[in-house]
Design an enzyme around this catalytic site. Structure first.
Site, PDB file in Angstrom:
ATOM      1  N   ARG A 248       0.852  -1.184   0.000  1.00 31.00           N
ATOM      2  CA  ARG A 248       0.000   0.000   0.000  1.00 31.00           C
ATOM      3  C   ARG A 248       0.890   1.237   0.000  1.00 31.00           C
ATOM      4  O   ARG A 248       1.971   1.231   0.607  1.00 31.00           O
ATOM      5  CB  ARG A 248      -0.903   0.038   1.235  1.00 31.00           C
ATOM      6  CG  ARG A 248      -2.033  -0.967   1.243  1.00 31.00           C
ATOM      7  CD  ARG A 248      -3.134  -0.624   0.220  1.00 31.00           C
ATOM      8  NE  ARG A 248      -4.255  -1.538   0.274  1.00 31.00           N
ATOM      9  CZ  ARG A 248      -4.391  -2.621  -0.504  1.00 31.00           C
ATOM     10  NH1 ARG A 248      -3.474  -2.923  -1.401  1.00 31.00           N
ATOM     11  NH2 ARG A 248      -5.471  -3.385  -0.399  1.00 31.00           N
TER      12      ARG A 248
ATOM     13  N   HIS B 211      -1.270   0.073  -9.690  1.00 31.31           N
ATOM     14  CA  HIS B 211      -1.895  -0.864  -8.743  1.00 31.31           C
ATOM     15  C   HIS B 211      -2.444  -2.097  -9.480  1.00 31.31           C
ATOM     16  O   HIS B 211      -3.651  -2.368  -9.468  1.00 31.31           O
ATOM     17  CB  HIS B 211      -3.020  -0.179  -7.949  1.00 31.31           C
ATOM     18  CG  HIS B 211      -3.376  -0.915  -6.690  1.00 31.31           C
ATOM     19  ND1 HIS B 211      -3.766  -0.283  -5.532  1.00 31.31           N
ATOM     20  CD2 HIS B 211      -3.408  -2.239  -6.397  1.00 31.31           C
ATOM     21  CE1 HIS B 211      -4.016  -1.197  -4.589  1.00 31.31           C
ATOM     22  NE2 HIS B 211      -3.815  -2.393  -5.111  1.00 31.31           N
TER      23      HIS B 211
HETATM   24  P1  NAP Z   1      -1.307 -11.715   4.952  1.00 35.33           P
HETATM   25  O1  NAP Z   1      -1.407 -13.135   4.545  1.00 35.33           O
HETATM   26  O2  NAP Z   1      -2.203 -11.211   6.029  1.00 35.33           O
HETATM   27  O3  NAP Z   1       0.215 -11.462   5.364  1.00 35.33           O
HETATM   28  C1  NAP Z   1       0.638 -10.316   6.019  1.00 35.33           C
HETATM   29  C2  NAP Z   1       2.064 -10.516   6.506  1.00 35.33           C
HETATM   30  O4  NAP Z   1       2.507  -9.285   7.098  1.00 35.33           O
HETATM   31  C3  NAP Z   1       2.172 -11.596   7.605  1.00 35.33           C
HETATM   32  O5  NAP Z   1       3.358 -12.337   7.432  1.00 35.33           O
HETATM   33  C4  NAP Z   1       2.256 -10.776   8.885  1.00 35.33           C
HETATM   34  O6  NAP Z   1       2.976 -11.377   9.938  1.00 35.33           O
HETATM   35  C5  NAP Z   1       3.022  -9.572   8.408  1.00 35.33           C
HETATM   36  N1  NAP Z   1       2.800  -8.432   9.304  1.00 35.33           N
HETATM   37  C6  NAP Z   1       1.647  -7.779   9.567  1.00 35.33           C
HETATM   38  N2  NAP Z   1       1.842  -6.821  10.470  1.00 35.33           N
HETATM   39  C7  NAP Z   1       3.154  -6.871  10.799  1.00 35.33           C
HETATM   40  C8  NAP Z   1       3.970  -6.148  11.707  1.00 35.33           C
HETATM   41  N3  NAP Z   1       3.472  -5.161  12.466  1.00 35.33           N
HETATM   42  N4  NAP Z   1       5.265  -6.488  11.790  1.00 35.33           N
HETATM   43  C9  NAP Z   1       5.784  -7.488  11.045  1.00 35.33           C
HETATM   44  N5  NAP Z   1       5.067  -8.226  10.169  1.00 35.33           N
HETATM   45  C10 NAP Z   1       3.756  -7.910  10.049  1.00 35.33           C
HETATM   46  O7  NAP Z   1      -1.540 -10.754   3.705  1.00 35.33           O
HETATM   47  P2  NAP Z   1      -1.296 -11.053   2.154  1.00 35.33           P
HETATM   48  O8  NAP Z   1      -2.451 -11.779   1.575  1.00 35.33           O
HETATM   49  O9  NAP Z   1       0.061 -11.651   1.996  1.00 35.33           O
HETATM   50  O10 NAP Z   1      -1.320  -9.567   1.553  1.00 35.33           O
HETATM   51  C11 NAP Z   1      -0.409  -8.590   2.011  1.00 35.33           C
HETATM   52  C12 NAP Z   1      -0.815  -7.218   1.512  1.00 35.33           C
HETATM   53  O11 NAP Z   1      -0.543  -7.093   0.127  1.00 35.33           O
HETATM   54  C13 NAP Z   1      -2.297  -6.885   1.618  1.00 35.33           C
HETATM   55  O12 NAP Z   1      -2.663  -6.497   2.928  1.00 35.33           O
HETATM   56  C14 NAP Z   1      -2.445  -5.754   0.627  1.00 35.33           C
HETATM   57  O13 NAP Z   1      -2.235  -4.504   1.247  1.00 35.33           O
HETATM   58  C15 NAP Z   1      -1.318  -6.012  -0.381  1.00 35.33           C
HETATM   59  N6  NAP Z   1      -1.836  -6.388  -1.705  1.00 35.33           N
HETATM   60  C16 NAP Z   1      -1.517  -5.618  -2.775  1.00 35.33           C
HETATM   61  C17 NAP Z   1      -1.961  -5.987  -4.031  1.00 35.33           C
HETATM   62  C18 NAP Z   1      -1.602  -5.173  -5.241  1.00 35.33           C
HETATM   63  O14 NAP Z   1      -2.126  -5.424  -6.318  1.00 35.33           O
HETATM   64  N7  NAP Z   1      -0.701  -4.224  -5.127  1.00 35.33           N
HETATM   65  C19 NAP Z   1      -2.732  -7.136  -4.192  1.00 35.33           C
HETATM   66  C20 NAP Z   1      -3.036  -7.896  -3.083  1.00 35.33           C
HETATM   67  C21 NAP Z   1      -2.577  -7.517  -1.830  1.00 35.33           C
HETATM   68  P3  NAP Z   1       2.416 -12.727  10.626  1.00 35.33           P
HETATM   69  O15 NAP Z   1       2.621 -13.799   9.582  1.00 35.33           O
HETATM   70  O16 NAP Z   1       3.294 -12.912  11.795  1.00 35.33           O
HETATM   71  O17 NAP Z   1       0.976 -12.491  10.934  1.00 35.33           O
HETATM   72  C1  GLV Z   2      -5.361  -5.315  -3.725  1.00 30.63           C
HETATM   73  O1  GLV Z   2      -4.673  -4.366  -3.566  1.00 30.63           O
HETATM   74  C2  GLV Z   2      -5.782  -6.201  -2.696  1.00 30.63           C
HETATM   75  O2  GLV Z   2      -5.609  -5.875  -1.521  1.00 30.63           O
HETATM   76  O3  GLV Z   2      -6.328  -7.268  -3.025  1.00 30.63           O
END
Ligand code: NAP
Ligand code: GLV
Length: 306
Positions: free
Chosen positions: A221, A269
């Site tokens: 983000r 994005h």
């Molecule tokens: P997820 O499965 O919830 O993984 C989040 C990771 O971040 C986990 O490993 C978590 O640690 C870690 N984390 C959270 N807070 C933290 C902190 N304070 N300190 C250290 N580590 C922390 O999420 P995801 O599905 O991988 O997605 C991640 C993010 O990608 C989304 O929230 C979104 O903002 C972004 N995204 C972007 C796009 C795009 O097109 N640009 C698309 C999809 C998603 P733990 O494992 O210990 O809980």
């Molecule tokens: C896209 O940014 C998502 O969070 O799925």
């Protein structure tokens, strides 16, 4: 069972048709102010009025992985928020990050510029051992990206809130280990959710810990990155460049310095798009499971904000 759909920036008809086809017994409708109460919501960045007028929801399904837009709202207490759990995103994210990393490492951007000028010239091959990649966030997307990057033999570091034993990835956890994680990394990939703890995490102090000639890939983000701090470190030469997919304001305003910066590569994005049919399949399966009284994966910890 009644489903209400409210997704900004999305053509609703294919979603309404897809949800109806996947759940033939459900009544699926597009939310509008004054709509009758539904059992389940399928949303992306809905207005507060949506929740104010939906007092009977049993679950809220987010049509993306990140729930930061939802967490800003006053949500009904006790109603589970369920985010997309991969649904075809992790492979896209792995493609995007590997492309950005390899484009930078192999200097394909430089070759493109040379060839456009008619110049047939070689650059000295670089040693990938000198390009350790650090991944902030080892969740659904970060773990997949870490594995993909490791396939290309780059050293890989990862950082998460709780410790993660991942084969082939040097894992760090918690705020105490953040400086050591950064100091061990030259390329930084952000795949953290946007929460009160991760907002502005890529700031001057933290980015300064990266190895000299560092490179930033932000696919999480815009709020995870302090724009002016990135610009200052690019201009000072501590950072060599950045690939940015997400921004504090989207679309990126025309006057923003990122647009013209020679060391920044931009995309709108698009690193991991919501794939409609995979997402509908996942949401429909989970709704059916909830109807049977079963638990489902991907439930957001509202206290942690992700
Ligand atoms: P997820 O499965 O919830 O993984 C989040 C990771 O971040 C986990 O490993 C978590 O640690 C870690 N984390 C959270 N807070 C933290 C902190 N304070 N300190 C250290 N580590 C922390 O999420 P995801 O599905 O991988 O997605 C991640 C993010 O990608 C989304 O929230 C979104 O903002 C972004 N995204 C972007 C796009 C795009 O097109 N640009 C698309 C999809 C998603 P733990 O494992 O210990 O809980
Ligand atoms: C896209 O940014 C998502 O969070 O799925």
């Amino acid at each position: 069972m009644k489903i209400t759909f409210c997704c900004s920036d999305t053509k609703p008809e294919p979603w309404l048709d897809g949800l109806s086809a996947a759940l033939p017994d459900a009544q699926v409708s597009l939310w509008q102010p004054g709509a009758p109460p539904a059992d389940y919501a399928v949303v992306w960045a809905p207005p507060q009025a949506f929740f104010d007028e939906q007092p009977q929801l049993r679950a809220i399904f987010n049509t993306g992985a990140g729930v930061d837009a939802l967490m800003k709202l006053n949500l009904p207490a006790g109603v589970p928020v369920i985010r997309l759990d991969d649904a075809g995103m992790s492979v896209q994210m792995a493609e995007y990050v590997c492309h950005a990393l390899i484009r930078h490492f192999r200097e394909f951007d430089g070759y493109e510029a040379d060839m456009a000028l008619g110049q047939w010239s070689y650059r000295k091959p670089r040693d990938r051992a000198e390009f350790p990649v650090g991944i902030l966030g080892l969740g659904v997307l970060g773990e997949r990206v870490a594995r993909a990057v490791a396939q290309f033999d780059f050293p890989v570091n990862g950082w998460s809130r709780s410790p993660k034993p991942l084969v082939g990835v040097k894992c760090f956890a918690g705020t105490d280990q953040l400086p050591a994680f950064l100091a061990a990394s030259k390329v930084l990939v952000c795949l953290l959710p946007l929460t009160s703890e991760t907002r502005d995490i890529m700031n001057h102090q933290n980015l300064s810990h990266l190895q000299a000639g560092g490179y930033v890939i932000n696919v999480a983000r815009g709020g995870n990155l302090v724009d002016d701090d990135l610009l200052a470190l690019l201009d000072s030469g501590h950072l060599a460049g950045a690939t940015l997919d997400v921004f504090r304001t989207e679309p990126l305003p025309p006057e923003h310095a990122f647009w013209q910066h020679p060391k920044i590569c931009l995309t709108p994005h698009t690193s991991a798009r919501t794939l409609r049919s995979e997402s509908i399949g996942q949401i429909a399966q989970k709704m059916a499971a909830l109807q049977r009284g079963e638990s489902v994966a991907g439930v957001v910890d509202r206290g942690q904000g992700y």
